[in-house]
Scaffold this motif. Structure first.
Motif, PDB file in Angstrom:
ATOM      1  N   TYR A   7     -34.754 -29.528 -22.646  1.00 17.96           N
ATOM      2  CA  TYR A   7     -34.426 -29.288 -21.239  1.00 17.96           C
ATOM      3  C   TYR A   7     -35.530 -29.813 -20.323  1.00 17.96           C
ATOM      4  O   TYR A   7     -35.254 -30.421 -19.279  1.00 17.96           O
ATOM      5  N   LEU A   8     -36.781 -29.551 -20.705  1.00 24.37           N
ATOM      6  CA  LEU A   8     -37.911 -29.950 -19.869  1.00 24.37           C
ATOM      7  C   LEU A   8     -38.120 -31.459 -19.853  1.00 24.37           C
ATOM      8  O   LEU A   8     -38.817 -31.983 -18.971  1.00 24.37           O
TER       9      LEU A   8
ATOM     10  N   ALA B 262     -35.646 -32.113 -14.819  1.00 29.26           N
ATOM     11  CA  ALA B 262     -36.886 -31.345 -14.915  1.00 29.26           C
ATOM     12  C   ALA B 262     -38.107 -32.215 -14.650  1.00 29.26           C
ATOM     13  O   ALA B 262     -39.094 -31.748 -14.084  1.00 29.26           O
ATOM     14  N   ARG B 263     -38.056 -33.489 -15.074  1.00 31.42           N
ATOM     15  CA  ARG B 263     -39.213 -34.355 -14.868  1.00 31.42           C
ATOM     16  C   ARG B 263     -39.402 -34.711 -13.392  1.00 31.42           C
ATOM     17  O   ARG B 263     -40.519 -34.813 -12.909  1.00 31.42           O
ATOM     18  N   THR B 264     -38.310 -34.871 -12.668  1.00 31.78           N
ATOM     19  CA  THR B 264     -38.408 -35.195 -11.239  1.00 31.78           C
ATOM     20  C   THR B 264     -38.469 -33.951 -10.361  1.00 31.78           C
ATOM     21  O   THR B 264     -38.904 -34.026  -9.215  1.00 31.78           O
ATOM     22  N   GLU B 265     -37.989 -32.825 -10.898  1.00 31.03           N
ATOM     23  CA  GLU B 265     -37.924 -31.559 -10.147  1.00 31.03           C
ATOM     24  C   GLU B 265     -37.076 -31.701  -8.880  1.00 31.03           C
ATOM     25  O   GLU B 265     -37.337 -31.036  -7.867  1.00 31.03           O
ATOM     26  N   TRP B 266     -36.056 -32.546  -8.927  1.00 31.26           N
ATOM     27  CA  TRP B 266     -35.271 -32.764  -7.729  1.00 31.26           C
ATOM     28  C   TRP B 266     -34.591 -31.496  -7.199  1.00 31.26           C
ATOM     29  O   TRP B 266     -34.444 -31.356  -5.974  1.00 31.26           O
TER      30      TRP B 266
ATOM     31  N   PRO C  40     -43.149 -27.965  -7.203  1.00 25.20           N
ATOM     32  CA  PRO C  40     -42.493 -29.010  -7.985  1.00 25.20           C
ATOM     33  C   PRO C  40     -43.441 -30.102  -8.505  1.00 25.20           C
ATOM     34  O   PRO C  40     -42.975 -31.060  -9.107  1.00 25.20           O
ATOM     35  N   THR C  41     -44.752 -29.967  -8.262  1.00 29.42           N
ATOM     36  CA  THR C  41     -45.683 -30.991  -8.729  1.00 29.42           C
ATOM     37  C   THR C  41     -46.758 -30.358  -9.611  1.00 29.42           C
ATOM     38  O   THR C  41     -46.904 -29.137  -9.669  1.00 29.42           O
ATOM     39  N   ARG C  42     -47.549 -31.189 -10.262  1.00 24.83           N
ATOM     40  CA  ARG C  42     -48.650 -30.701 -11.089  1.00 24.83           C
ATOM     41  C   ARG C  42     -49.916 -30.504 -10.262  1.00 24.83           C
ATOM     42  O   ARG C  42     -50.931 -30.063 -10.799  1.00 24.83           O
ATOM     43  N   TYR C  43     -49.850 -30.815  -8.968  1.00 18.62           N
ATOM     44  CA  TYR C  43     -51.034 -30.756  -8.117  1.00 18.62           C
ATOM     45  C   TYR C  43     -51.035 -29.454  -7.318  1.00 18.62           C
ATOM     46  O   TYR C  43     -50.153 -29.229  -6.474  1.00 18.62           O
ATOM     47  N   ILE C  44     -52.004 -28.603  -7.560  1.00 21.56           N
ATOM     48  CA  ILE C  44     -52.072 -27.310  -6.884  1.00 21.56           C
ATOM     49  C   ILE C  44     -52.174 -27.486  -5.378  1.00 21.56           C
ATOM     50  O   ILE C  44     -51.522 -26.765  -4.608  1.00 21.56           O
ATOM     51  N   TRP C  45     -52.972 -28.460  -4.929  1.00 15.37           N
ATOM     52  CA  TRP C  45     -53.189 -28.654  -3.493  1.00 15.37           C
ATOM     53  C   TRP C  45     -51.897 -29.075  -2.788  1.00 15.37           C
ATOM     54  O   TRP C  45     -51.617 -28.632  -1.662  1.00 15.37           O
TER      55      TRP C  45
ATOM     56  N   ARG D  90     -43.685 -20.672 -16.390  1.00 14.13           N
ATOM     57  CA  ARG D  90     -43.683 -22.031 -15.861  1.00 14.13           C
ATOM     58  C   ARG D  90     -42.318 -22.720 -16.000  1.00 14.13           C
ATOM     59  O   ARG D  90     -42.162 -23.880 -15.625  1.00 14.13           O
ATOM     60  N   LEU D  91     -41.345 -21.998 -16.527  1.00 17.95           N
ATOM     61  CA  LEU D  91     -39.998 -22.560 -16.629  1.00 17.95           C
ATOM     62  C   LEU D  91     -39.395 -22.645 -15.228  1.00 17.95           C
ATOM     63  O   LEU D  91     -39.352 -21.648 -14.508  1.00 17.95           O
ATOM     64  N   PRO D  92     -38.902 -23.820 -14.797  1.00 17.22           N
ATOM     65  CA  PRO D  92     -38.365 -23.940 -13.440  1.00 17.22           C
ATOM     66  C   PRO D  92     -37.109 -23.103 -13.235  1.00 17.22           C
ATOM     67  O   PRO D  92     -36.354 -22.834 -14.176  1.00 17.22           O
ATOM     68  N   TRP D  93     -36.884 -22.724 -12.011  1.00 17.67           N
ATOM     69  CA  TRP D  93     -35.835 -21.781 -11.674  1.00 17.67           C
ATOM     70  C   TRP D  93     -34.446 -22.242 -12.120  1.00 17.67           C
ATOM     71  O   TRP D  93     -33.610 -21.426 -12.517  1.00 17.67           O
ATOM     72  N   TYR D  94     -34.188 -23.541 -12.090  1.00 20.25           N
ATOM     73  CA  TYR D  94     -32.859 -24.050 -12.398  1.00 20.25           C
ATOM     74  C   TYR D  94     -32.591 -24.096 -13.899  1.00 20.25           C
ATOM     75  O   TYR D  94     -31.469 -24.408 -14.311  1.00 20.25           O
ATOM     76  N   LEU D  95     -33.583 -23.778 -14.736  1.00 23.27           N
ATOM     77  CA  LEU D  95     -33.382 -23.716 -16.181  1.00 23.27           C
ATOM     78  C   LEU D  95     -33.366 -22.284 -16.719  1.00 23.27           C
ATOM     79  O   LEU D  95     -33.015 -22.059 -17.880  1.00 23.27           O
ATOM     80  N   ILE D  96     -33.745 -21.321 -15.885  1.00 23.18           N
ATOM     81  CA  ILE D  96     -33.870 -19.945 -16.373  1.00 23.18           C
ATOM     82  C   ILE D  96     -32.542 -19.392 -16.866  1.00 23.18           C
ATOM     83  O   ILE D  96     -32.453 -18.807 -17.957  1.00 23.18           O
TER      84      ILE D  96
END
Length: 319
Positions: free
Chosen positions: A16-17, A22-26, A77-82, A264-270
């Motif tokens: 799924y990930l 999931a990779r684009t987090e659209w 939706p990104t790996r960047y905290i900032w 860390r599982l995105p909401w649309y996969l829960i």
């Protein structure tokens, strides 16, 4: 991944990930655009809509924004905290700086401490020392907060005061990060409220009392009976099989045990992960399974869901 997952479950979730979604987090990017856009368009058409529809729409978008903030603080939706912080920092929901909310909430994800006063920052139980030191009126408030309508009415103000109390305690101990958080958030909030009053005729006090506070009350519907006291920490976390509208509003966080197991599982996969292993999840939550929020309103509108004093402390003190 959660340690309880078997090899086949881990492979399925990894699949799924690895999907383009999931990779684009659209879906989350679409959510960001939809919430900010909907909130802004509601204000833009405020005079065409009139005040009541504007108020109801803004409450809805503020609740949805709080759900989005929760999703963002878990790494989307990104790996960047900032960058994630920039997406979530707007003061639409008013009451907390995003950074303060994030720090508090991530401490909540230590499942071994769930519901324990003094350890879980989101618990709605009180410990023995606090209960003993509380007067009759404060104990009444604690009991009232354990009812559904009491939670809606006084729950937000008690949560706001508790959170800011901790922040001020940290400042008194020399941690001045909270001063920076407060000043930044306060400046943005003042600018937002001034702009709303100047351009759209919505006064600051109206937004605070009739939009931001009701939005926090509505957000607390999900968390009203989200956790309970139980010996097994997984039995403390609910699975609420509510309907689609509330699932969308709360971004599937009603399947709360899934979220705690896989934060860390995105909401649309829960929901998909839950349905794949529904039987196992219902067993692991120890029967802490609800079917929507209507039953809570019916059975606990004015009746406490349980005692405010945590059971560990209740051995020593009688309510």
């Amino acid at each position: 991944m959660a340690e309880y997952l078997g090899d086949s479950q881990q492979r399925r979730i990894a699949t799924y990930l690895a999907t383009w979604m999931a990779r684009t987090e659209w879906p989350t990017w679409l959510l960001v655009i939809g919430i900010y856009g909907g909130w802004s368009l509601t204000l833009w058409f405020r005079f065409n809509l009139t005040l009541l529809p504007t108020t109801l729409l803004l409450i809805g978008f503020c609740v949805w924004f709080m759900s989005l903030q929760h999703e963002i603080m878990h790494g989307h939706p990104t790996r960047y905290i900032w960058l994630n912080k920039m997406l979530a920092y707007a003061p639409l929901a008013v009451w907390y700086p995003y950074t303060l909310y994030r720090e508090s909430h991530l401490r909540h994800h230590n499942d071994a401490d769930l519901t324990l006063p003094g350890l879980d920052p989101e618990t709605h139980y009180v410990d023995a020392a606090v209960w003993q030191a509380s007067g009759r009126h404060m104990r009444t408030l604690y009991r009232w907060r354990k009812t559904f309508w009491g939670r809606m009415l006084v729950g937000p103000s008690m949560a706001i005061l508790d959170t800011w109390k901790v922040a001020f305690q940290q400042v008194s101990c020399g941690d001045f990060r909270y001063v920076r958080m407060g000043l930044t958030h306060g400046g943005l909030l003042a600018g937002m409220l001034a702009g709303m009053q100047h351009f759209f005729g919505i006064s600051w006090w109206y937004y605070l009392l009739f939009i931001a506070y009701p939005a926090m009350s509505l957000a607390m519907v999900r968390s009203y009976f989200e956790h309970r006291a139980a010996p097994d920490c997984k039995h403390r976390i609910v699975i609420n099989e509510t309907g689609l509208p509330m699932r969308i509003l709360f971004l599937n966080n009603n399947y709360h045990l899934v979220h705690h197991d896989l934060p860390r599982l995105p909401w649309y996969l829960i929901a998909r992960v839950y349905q794949d292993d529904r039987t196992d999840y219902l067993k692991r939550c120890g029967g802490f399974n609800l079917h929507g929020y209507g039953g809570l309103i019916r059975d606990h509108g004015f009746n406490p869901i349980d005692a405010p004093l945590h059971p560990i402390a209740a051995v020593r003190y009688v309510l």
